[in-house]
Scaffold this motif. Structure first.
Motif, PDB file in Angstrom:
ATOM      1  N   VAL A  80       0.783  -0.829   0.147  1.00  0.00           N
ATOM      2  CA  VAL A  80       0.299  -0.056   0.001  1.00  0.00           C
ATOM      3  C   VAL A  80       0.520   1.447  -0.043  1.00  0.00           C
ATOM      4  O   VAL A  80       0.782   1.830  -0.866  1.00  0.00           O
ATOM      5  CB  VAL A  80      -0.761   0.182   1.832  1.00  0.00           C
ATOM      6  CG1 VAL A  80      -1.955   1.668   1.482  1.00  0.00           C
ATOM      7  CG2 VAL A  80      -2.187  -0.620   1.177  1.00  0.00           C
ATOM      8  N   GLU A  81       2.035   1.204   0.776  1.00  0.00           N
ATOM      9  CA  GLU A  81       3.367   2.234   1.030  1.00  0.00           C
ATOM     10  C   GLU A  81       3.383   2.551  -0.547  1.00  0.00           C
ATOM     11  O   GLU A  81       3.558   3.722  -0.787  1.00  0.00           O
ATOM     12  CB  GLU A  81       3.718   1.953   1.348  1.00  0.00           C
ATOM     13  CG  GLU A  81       3.612   2.446   3.291  1.00  0.00           C
ATOM     14  CD  GLU A  81       3.002   3.798   3.996  1.00  0.00           C
ATOM     15  OE1 GLU A  81       3.842   4.705   3.252  1.00  0.00           O
ATOM     16  OE2 GLU A  81       1.108   3.913   4.448  1.00  0.00           O
TER      17      GLU A  81
ATOM     18  N   LYS B 185       0.987   4.004  -3.172  1.00  0.00           N
ATOM     19  CA  LYS B 185       0.844   5.395  -2.552  1.00  0.00           C
ATOM     20  C   LYS B 185       1.886   6.772  -3.742  1.00  0.00           C
ATOM     21  O   LYS B 185       1.579   7.393  -3.439  1.00  0.00           O
ATOM     22  CB  LYS B 185       1.354   5.777  -0.799  1.00  0.00           C
ATOM     23  CG  LYS B 185      -0.263   5.308  -0.533  1.00  0.00           C
ATOM     24  CD  LYS B 185      -0.614   5.836   0.518  1.00  0.00           C
ATOM     25  CE  LYS B 185      -2.062   5.238   1.499  1.00  0.00           C
ATOM     26  NZ  LYS B 185      -1.691   5.131   3.273  1.00  0.00           N
ATOM     27  N   GLU B 186       3.425   6.291  -3.145  1.00  0.00           N
ATOM     28  CA  GLU B 186       4.576   6.929  -3.279  1.00  0.00           C
ATOM     29  C   GLU B 186       4.475   6.528  -4.941  1.00  0.00           C
ATOM     30  O   GLU B 186       4.797   7.576  -5.459  1.00  0.00           O
ATOM     31  CB  GLU B 186       6.102   5.937  -3.119  1.00  0.00           C
ATOM     32  CG  GLU B 186       6.339   6.406  -1.407  1.00  0.00           C
ATOM     33  CD  GLU B 186       7.900   5.520  -1.783  1.00  0.00           C
ATOM     34  OE1 GLU B 186       8.792   4.730  -2.638  1.00  0.00           O
ATOM     35  OE2 GLU B 186       7.849   5.196  -0.309  1.00  0.00           O
TER      36      GLU B 186
ATOM     37  N   ARG C   4       1.701   6.833  -7.543  1.00  0.00           N
ATOM     38  CA  ARG C   4       0.425   7.764  -6.961  1.00  0.00           C
ATOM     39  C   ARG C   4       1.294   9.044  -6.754  1.00  0.00           C
ATOM     40  O   ARG C   4       0.908  10.421  -8.046  1.00  0.00           O
ATOM     41  CB  ARG C   4      -0.874   7.418  -6.481  1.00  0.00           C
ATOM     42  CG  ARG C   4      -0.705   5.772  -7.459  1.00  0.00           C
ATOM     43  CD  ARG C   4      -2.584   5.431  -6.812  1.00  0.00           C
ATOM     44  NE  ARG C   4      -2.838   4.893  -6.913  1.00  0.00           N
ATOM     45  CZ  ARG C   4      -4.063   4.076  -6.179  1.00  0.00           C
ATOM     46  NH1 ARG C   4      -4.971   4.248  -5.165  1.00  0.00           N
ATOM     47  NH2 ARG C   4      -4.531   2.809  -7.120  1.00  0.00           N
ATOM     48  N   SER C   5       2.165   9.610  -6.328  1.00  0.00           N
ATOM     49  CA  SER C   5       2.519  10.794  -5.690  1.00  0.00           C
ATOM     50  C   SER C   5       3.398  11.374  -6.725  1.00  0.00           C
ATOM     51  O   SER C   5       4.031  12.152  -6.363  1.00  0.00           O
ATOM     52  CB  SER C   5       2.728  10.586  -4.072  1.00  0.00           C
ATOM     53  OG  SER C   5       3.956  10.403  -4.205  1.00  0.00           O
TER      54      SER C   5
END
Length: 73
Positions: A56-57, A60-61, A63-64
């Motif tokens: 999940v982390e 997120k990385e 996508r950012s």
């Protein structure tokens, strides 16, 4: 373009979860006392949770837009 970068972490996480699941099935089928089985199940279950958290982390990385962690250093 971002989906291609997510494929590898998802595949690796799925393989890890499959490995831990098969390990858990093996532990369940071993004839031993219940408390020994419970102690032996805690580690793979914890590692499964950590693997999902890391996936999940990582998503997120990606996508950012922060794809390279080494660029910070």
């Amino acid at each position: 373009m971002k989906i291609k970068k997510m494929i590898a972490p998802i595949i690796i996480t799925c393989l890890l979860l499959l490995y831990f699941f098969l390990y858990i099935l093996g532990i369940i089928n071993i004839p031993s006392q219940l408390w020994v089985k419970i102690i032996m199940l805690i580690i793979p279950l914890g590692l499964m949770g950590v693997s999902i958290f890391v996936l999940v982390e990582r998503i997120k990385e990606i996508r950012s837009g922060e794809e390279d962690d080494l660029s910070k250093y």
